[in-house]
Structures are given as C-alpha cells and as structure tokens.
Design a protein around this motif. Sequence first.
Motif, PDB file in Angstrom:
ATOM      1  N   TRP A 135       0.824  -1.205   0.000  1.00  0.00           N
ATOM      2  CA  TRP A 135       0.000   0.000   0.000  1.00  0.00           C
ATOM      3  C   TRP A 135       0.860   1.258   0.000  1.00  0.00           C
ATOM      4  CZ3 TRP A 135      -4.283   1.245  -1.908  1.00  0.00           C
ATOM      5  CH2 TRP A 135      -5.279   0.286  -2.054  1.00  0.00           C
ATOM      6  N   SER A 136       2.018   1.209   0.618  1.00  0.00           N
ATOM      7  CA  SER A 136       2.934   2.356   0.551  1.00  0.00           C
ATOM      8  C   SER A 136       3.342   2.606  -0.890  1.00  0.00           C
ATOM      9  CB  SER A 136       4.183   2.113   1.399  1.00  0.00           C
ATOM     10  OG  SER A 136       3.885   2.220   2.759  1.00  0.00           O
ATOM     11  N   ILE A 137       3.689   1.555  -1.598  1.00  0.00           N
ATOM     12  CA  ILE A 137       4.115   1.702  -2.989  1.00  0.00           C
ATOM     13  C   ILE A 137       2.962   2.194  -3.856  1.00  0.00           C
ATOM     14  CG2 ILE A 137       4.947   0.428  -5.016  1.00  0.00           C
ATOM     15  CD1 ILE A 137       6.602  -1.253  -2.912  1.00  0.00           C
ATOM     16  N   ILE A 138       1.769   1.654  -3.645  1.00  0.00           N
ATOM     17  CA  ILE A 138       0.595   2.140  -4.384  1.00  0.00           C
ATOM     18  C   ILE A 138       0.357   3.620  -4.067  1.00  0.00           C
ATOM     19  CG2 ILE A 138      -1.921   1.953  -4.583  1.00  0.00           C
ATOM     20  CD1 ILE A 138      -1.527  -1.118  -4.121  1.00  0.00           C
ATOM     21  N   GLY A 139       0.524   3.989  -2.804  1.00  0.00           N
ATOM     22  CA  GLY A 139       0.376   5.391  -2.406  1.00  0.00           C
ATOM     23  C   GLY A 139       1.401   6.283  -3.075  1.00  0.00           C
ATOM     24  N   ILE A 140       2.638   5.822  -3.170  1.00  0.00           N
ATOM     25  CA  ILE A 140       3.691   6.597  -3.835  1.00  0.00           C
ATOM     26  C   ILE A 140       3.313   6.808  -5.301  1.00  0.00           C
ATOM     27  CG2 ILE A 140       6.092   6.509  -4.654  1.00  0.00           C
ATOM     28  CD1 ILE A 140       6.708   4.950  -1.994  1.00  0.00           C
ATOM     29  N   LEU A 141       2.907   5.733  -5.963  1.00  0.00           N
ATOM     30  CA  LEU A 141       2.530   5.828  -7.378  1.00  0.00           C
ATOM     31  C   LEU A 141       1.346   6.763  -7.594  1.00  0.00           C
ATOM     32  CD1 LEU A 141       2.878   2.071  -8.388  1.00  0.00           C
ATOM     33  CD2 LEU A 141       4.382   3.970  -9.061  1.00  0.00           C
ATOM     34  N   THR A 142       0.452   6.803  -6.624  1.00  0.00           N
ATOM     35  CA  THR A 142      -0.722   7.671  -6.741  1.00  0.00           C
ATOM     36  C   THR A 142      -0.347   9.117  -6.457  1.00  0.00           C
ATOM     37  OG1 THR A 142      -2.102   5.824  -6.016  1.00  0.00           O
ATOM     38  CG2 THR A 142      -3.089   8.018  -5.959  1.00  0.00           C
ATOM     39  N   LEU A 143       0.351   9.351  -5.365  1.00  0.00           N
ATOM     40  CA  LEU A 143       0.687  10.719  -4.966  1.00  0.00           C
ATOM     41  C   LEU A 143       1.671  11.401  -5.921  1.00  0.00           C
ATOM     42  CD1 LEU A 143       0.871  10.083  -1.141  1.00  0.00           C
ATOM     43  CD2 LEU A 143      -0.721  11.663  -2.277  1.00  0.00           C
ATOM     44  N   ASN A 144       2.531  10.630  -6.578  1.00  0.00           N
ATOM     45  CA  ASN A 144       3.486  11.268  -7.492  1.00  0.00           C
ATOM     46  C   ASN A 144       2.919  11.449  -8.896  1.00  0.00           C
ATOM     47  OD1 ASN A 144       3.834   8.888  -8.958  1.00  0.00           O
ATOM     48  ND2 ASN A 144       5.855   8.459  -8.145  1.00  0.00           N
ATOM     49  N   GLY A 145       1.683  11.019  -9.119  1.00  0.00           N
ATOM     50  CA  GLY A 145       1.026  11.262 -10.394  1.00  0.00           C
ATOM     51  C   GLY A 145       1.094  10.115 -11.388  1.00  0.00           C
ATOM     52  N   ASP A 146       1.793   9.031 -11.058  1.00  0.00           N
ATOM     53  CA  ASP A 146       1.921   7.936 -12.008  1.00  0.00           C
ATOM     54  C   ASP A 146       0.594   7.230 -12.282  1.00  0.00           C
ATOM     55  OD1 ASP A 146       4.575   8.414 -12.474  1.00  0.00           O
ATOM     56  OD2 ASP A 146       5.305   6.865 -11.104  1.00  0.00           O
ATOM     57  N   VAL A 147      -0.294   7.131 -11.298  1.00  0.00           N
ATOM     58  CA  VAL A 147      -1.605   6.513 -11.536  1.00  0.00           C
ATOM     59  C   VAL A 147      -2.411   7.365 -12.515  1.00  0.00           C
ATOM     60  CG1 VAL A 147      -3.817   5.924 -10.461  1.00  0.00           C
ATOM     61  CG2 VAL A 147      -1.691   5.202  -9.390  1.00  0.00           C
ATOM     62  N   ALA A 148      -2.354   8.677 -12.350  1.00  0.00           N
ATOM     63  CA  ALA A 148      -3.067   9.561 -13.280  1.00  0.00           C
ATOM     64  C   ALA A 148      -2.499   9.438 -14.687  1.00  0.00           C
ATOM     65  CB  ALA A 148      -2.996  11.005 -12.796  1.00  0.00           C
ATOM     66  N   LYS A 149      -1.155   9.342 -14.804  1.00  0.00           N
ATOM     67  CA  LYS A 149      -0.535   9.163 -16.121  1.00  0.00           C
ATOM     68  C   LYS A 149      -0.969   7.844 -16.741  1.00  0.00           C
ATOM     69  CE  LYS A 149       3.542  11.782 -14.866  1.00  0.00           C
ATOM     70  NZ  LYS A 149       4.939  11.646 -14.428  1.00  0.00           N
ATOM     71  N   ALA A 150      -1.016   6.796 -15.935  1.00  0.00           N
ATOM     72  CA  ALA A 150      -1.464   5.494 -16.448  1.00  0.00           C
ATOM     73  C   ALA A 150      -2.919   5.581 -16.908  1.00  0.00           C
ATOM     74  CB  ALA A 150      -1.311   4.425 -15.370  1.00  0.00           C
ATOM     75  N   GLY A 151      -3.727   6.316 -16.159  1.00  0.00           N
ATOM     76  CA  GLY A 151      -5.119   6.505 -16.559  1.00  0.00           C
ATOM     77  C   GLY A 151      -5.221   7.229 -17.885  1.00  0.00           C
ATOM     78  N   THR A 152      -4.395   8.255 -18.081  1.00  0.00           N
ATOM     79  CA  THR A 152      -4.386   8.989 -19.352  1.00  0.00           C
ATOM     80  C   THR A 152      -3.974   8.069 -20.489  1.00  0.00           C
ATOM     81  OG1 THR A 152      -3.863  11.045 -18.209  1.00  0.00           O
ATOM     82  CG2 THR A 152      -3.369  10.964 -20.564  1.00  0.00           C
ATOM     83  N   ASN A 153      -2.964   7.247 -20.251  1.00  0.00           N
ATOM     84  CA  ASN A 153      -2.522   6.310 -21.285  1.00  0.00           C
ATOM     85  C   ASN A 153      -3.591   5.267 -21.580  1.00  0.00           C
ATOM     86  OD1 ASN A 153      -0.071   7.599 -21.549  1.00  0.00           O
ATOM     87  ND2 ASN A 153       0.967   6.257 -20.101  1.00  0.00           N
ATOM     88  N   ALA A 154      -4.288   4.805 -20.550  1.00  0.00           N
ATOM     89  CA  ALA A 154      -5.353   3.816 -20.759  1.00  0.00           C
ATOM     90  C   ALA A 154      -6.494   4.420 -21.562  1.00  0.00           C
ATOM     91  CB  ALA A 154      -5.862   3.295 -19.418  1.00  0.00           C
ATOM     92  N   VAL A 155      -6.852   5.661 -21.270  1.00  0.00           N
ATOM     93  CA  VAL A 155      -7.917   6.335 -22.016  1.00  0.00           C
ATOM     94  C   VAL A 155      -7.482   6.521 -23.467  1.00  0.00           C
ATOM     95  CG1 VAL A 155      -9.148   8.524 -22.282  1.00  0.00           C
ATOM     96  CG2 VAL A 155      -8.943   7.471 -20.024  1.00  0.00           C
TER      97      VAL A 155
END
Length: 168
Positions: free
Chosen positions: A115-135
């Motif tokens: 969960w720490s790693i998932i939190g890091i990926l979310t807080l640093n913007g990587d989840v949003a970037k992945a979402g943009t790429n998925a869209v």
Amino acid sequence: EASRTMWRVLFDVALHPWGAFEDGEHFLKHVHNRLDAGYSPGINNWHEQTFMFCHGVNSIYSGWRTNAFIYAPVYSALVLEASGVPTEDQQEMIDTAGLIVNNIPTDMTYYARSWSIIGILTLNGDVAKAGTNAVRATANPTASPTAYPTDMPSSDPTTSPTDSPSDH
C-alpha cells in the motif's frame, strides 16, 4: 475496507475522468474536508482525531496514522482536486503525505509495504498518467492485422501419428 474504498474511487476517476469525476468528487469531498481541517504543518501533520465526529462515524482505528495500509489510500485521495481547499494548501498536504508514504521501514509487512508503494505511485502522479494512457489506448485501439490472412493448408491433415525417434 474504508480506506481502500477511497483509493478505488480515486482510481476510477483516473481511468474514467469524464464519467467518474463528479461522483468521485462528491464521494471524496468529505474526506478532503476532514484532511484539510485536521492538517497542521509540522511534526504531527494530521491530528489523530481527523476523521472523528463525522456523521455516522463513531470510532476510528487509533493507529490509522501509523499503518500504511490505512493511511496510504486515505492520503492518496488528496490527488483529486478538492473543491473548497486552496490549491497551495492541497499541494502542501500532498507533499507531506508523499513524505509519509515514502517512508518504508524495513520491518513493514508485505501488505502495508504494497500500500505504501501504491500510495507513492498515486501521490506522485503515475496513476493519473497510467489513466491517461489507458484512455488514449481505448480511444485509439490498435487494429488487428487482417491484410495478410493465413493461407489454407495445401494438403489434407495427416491421419496417423508421427513416429517418435525411439521407434526407429
């Protein structure tokens, strides 16, 4: 479950920003308000009672601020624009949360570390970037190659098994 629900709502917004933003914002605005009200810059950052005294909340796990499997998904909710919270204040909270989530002691359990790693990926913007790429990938799917279909076999299939090398 409650903390993971917050992250899941945020993840849905990242993957489906046009379809999930309003519902996500509505769901997370109470979390944003509590995180904003309970935040104070400095050593304690968020007060232990940040989520107490909410409608329908009678108790909160007392160690929520020291367990990554709880605080990482909760702090991750900060990356969605919080209406009513000044952008500078929200960014300060994101930065503080990032420092907390990025602190991974060697004795942390696998689940909390995940969960720490998932939190890091979310807080640093990587989840949003992945979402943009998925869209983007969904909007422009790669077409299947059909210009050169496989040719039909030139002879009928064999009806007897192939001899093994030991049969010779």
